[in-house]
Design a protein around this motif. Structure first.
Motif, PDB file in Angstrom:
ATOM      1  N   PHE A   1      -7.754   5.267  -3.389  1.00  0.00           N
ATOM      2  CA  PHE A   1      -8.737   5.902  -2.532  1.00  0.00           C
ATOM      3  C   PHE A   1      -8.089   7.084  -1.836  1.00  0.00           C
ATOM      4  CE2 PHE A   1      -7.302   3.987   1.532  1.00  0.00           C
ATOM      5  CZ  PHE A   1      -6.580   2.900   1.074  1.00  0.00           C
TER       6      PHE A   1
ATOM      7  N   THR B   1      -6.249  -0.528  -6.208  1.00  0.00           N
ATOM      8  CA  THR B   1      -7.357   0.304  -5.778  1.00  0.00           C
ATOM      9  C   THR B   1      -6.827   1.643  -5.287  1.00  0.00           C
ATOM     10  OG1 THR B   1      -8.657  -1.630  -5.090  1.00  0.00           O
ATOM     11  CG2 THR B   1      -9.358   0.524  -4.280  1.00  0.00           C
TER      12      THR B   1
ATOM     13  N   LYS C   1     -13.374   6.699  -9.619  1.00  0.00           N
ATOM     14  CA  LYS C   1     -12.077   6.055  -9.794  1.00  0.00           C
ATOM     15  C   LYS C   1     -11.938   5.442 -11.182  1.00  0.00           C
ATOM     16  CE  LYS C   1     -12.344   4.868  -4.900  1.00  0.00           C
ATOM     17  NZ  LYS C   1     -12.379   3.768  -3.908  1.00  0.00           N
TER      18      LYS C   1
ATOM     19  N   GLN D   1      -3.619   0.879  -3.111  1.00  0.00           N
ATOM     20  CA  GLN D   1      -3.511  -0.494  -2.647  1.00  0.00           C
ATOM     21  C   GLN D   1      -3.186  -1.388  -3.832  1.00  0.00           C
ATOM     22  OE1 GLN D   1      -3.778  -1.863   0.550  1.00  0.00           O
ATOM     23  NE2 GLN D   1      -3.094  -3.728  -0.475  1.00  0.00           N
TER      24      GLN D   1
ATOM     25  N   LYS E   1      -6.183  -3.012 -13.564  1.00  0.00           N
ATOM     26  CA  LYS E   1      -7.586  -3.198 -13.201  1.00  0.00           C
ATOM     27  C   LYS E   1      -7.777  -4.514 -12.449  1.00  0.00           C
ATOM     28  CE  LYS E   1      -9.890  -0.475 -16.788  1.00  0.00           C
ATOM     29  NZ  LYS E   1     -10.768  -0.529 -17.982  1.00  0.00           N
ATOM     30  N   ASP E   2      -8.598  -4.471 -11.419  1.00  0.00           N
ATOM     31  CA  ASP E   2      -8.931  -5.621 -10.575  1.00  0.00           C
ATOM     32  C   ASP E   2      -7.786  -6.044  -9.660  1.00  0.00           C
ATOM     33  OD1 ASP E   2     -10.654  -6.955 -13.425  1.00  0.00           O
ATOM     34  OD2 ASP E   2     -11.503  -5.789 -11.773  1.00  0.00           O
ATOM     35  N   ARG E   3      -6.672  -5.323  -9.695  1.00  0.00           N
ATOM     36  CA  ARG E   3      -5.566  -5.601  -8.790  1.00  0.00           C
ATOM     37  C   ARG E   3      -5.239  -4.408  -7.892  1.00  0.00           C
ATOM     38  NH1 ARG E   3      -0.594  -6.491 -10.438  1.00  0.00           N
ATOM     39  NH2 ARG E   3      -0.780  -5.324 -12.394  1.00  0.00           N
TER      40      ARG E   3
ATOM     41  N   ARG F   1       0.844  -1.180   0.000  1.00  0.00           N
ATOM     42  CA  ARG F   1       0.000   0.000   0.000  1.00  0.00           C
ATOM     43  C   ARG F   1       0.884   1.237   0.000  1.00  0.00           C
ATOM     44  NH1 ARG F   1      -4.988   0.842   4.106  1.00  0.00           N
ATOM     45  NH2 ARG F   1      -5.751  -0.853   2.763  1.00  0.00           N
TER      46      ARG F   1
ATOM     47  N   ALA G   1      -3.582   5.025 -11.991  1.00  0.00           N
ATOM     48  CA  ALA G   1      -4.914   5.156 -11.408  1.00  0.00           C
ATOM     49  C   ALA G   1      -5.218   6.614 -11.139  1.00  0.00           C
ATOM     50  CB  ALA G   1      -5.033   4.348 -10.111  1.00  0.00           C
TER      51      ALA G   1
ATOM     52  N   TYR H   1      -8.739   3.390 -13.884  1.00  0.00           N
ATOM     53  CA  TYR H   1      -7.470   2.685 -13.846  1.00  0.00           C
ATOM     54  C   TYR H   1      -6.948   2.371 -15.241  1.00  0.00           C
ATOM     55  CZ  TYR H   1      -9.096   1.753  -9.074  1.00  0.00           C
ATOM     56  OH  TYR H   1      -9.562   1.874  -7.788  1.00  0.00           O
TER      57      TYR H   1
END
Length: 122
Positions: A70, A68, A57, A81, A64-66, A19, A49, A59
């Motif tokens: 925020f 995140t 949000k 993340q 994508k899908d890995r 992170r 991202a 990407y």
């Protein structure tokens, strides 16, 4: 006047998670789009991202899908993340403040942090 500093980078093995954090100092954080970019060795800086000030949000296809993204407006921080890391994710990662509502290219960002190294081994 605006400064950004990344933290949380390091060396991990494939499949691990990290992170990244970015602390922001200055004005208008809560009404600015923020983004993460990365620059692999010998390659150009690329978009990873983005997050708008309304918390929308988006990407790059490669994460994508890995990954995140925020944000925490109270702390003026933005996070990335990263899960299921691959050696191809090895790069210097930068956080940046965008210019427009939904910036995606490096030309649409005006303030940058110094970068954080992420190294993923096989």
């Amino acid at each position: 006047q605006v400064e950004l500093v990344e933290s949380g980078g390091g060396s991990v093995q494939a499949g691990d998670s990290l992170r990244l954090s970015c602390v922001y100092s200055g004005r208008t954080f809560s009404t600015s789009a923020m983004g993460w970019f990365r620059q692999p060795p010998g390659k150009e800086r690329e978009f990873v991202a983005g997050i708008t000030w309304t918390d929308s949000k988006y990407y790059a296809d490669s994460v994508k899908d890995r990954f995140t993204i925020f944000r925490d407006n109270a702390k003026k921080m933005v996070y990335l993340q990263m899960n299921s890391l691959n050696p191809e994710d090895t790069a210097i990662y930068y956080c940046a403040r965008g210019i427009g509502a939904r910036p995606r290219t490096r030309y649409e960002y005006e303030y940058w942090g110094p970068g954080a190294q992420v190294t993923v081994s096989s």
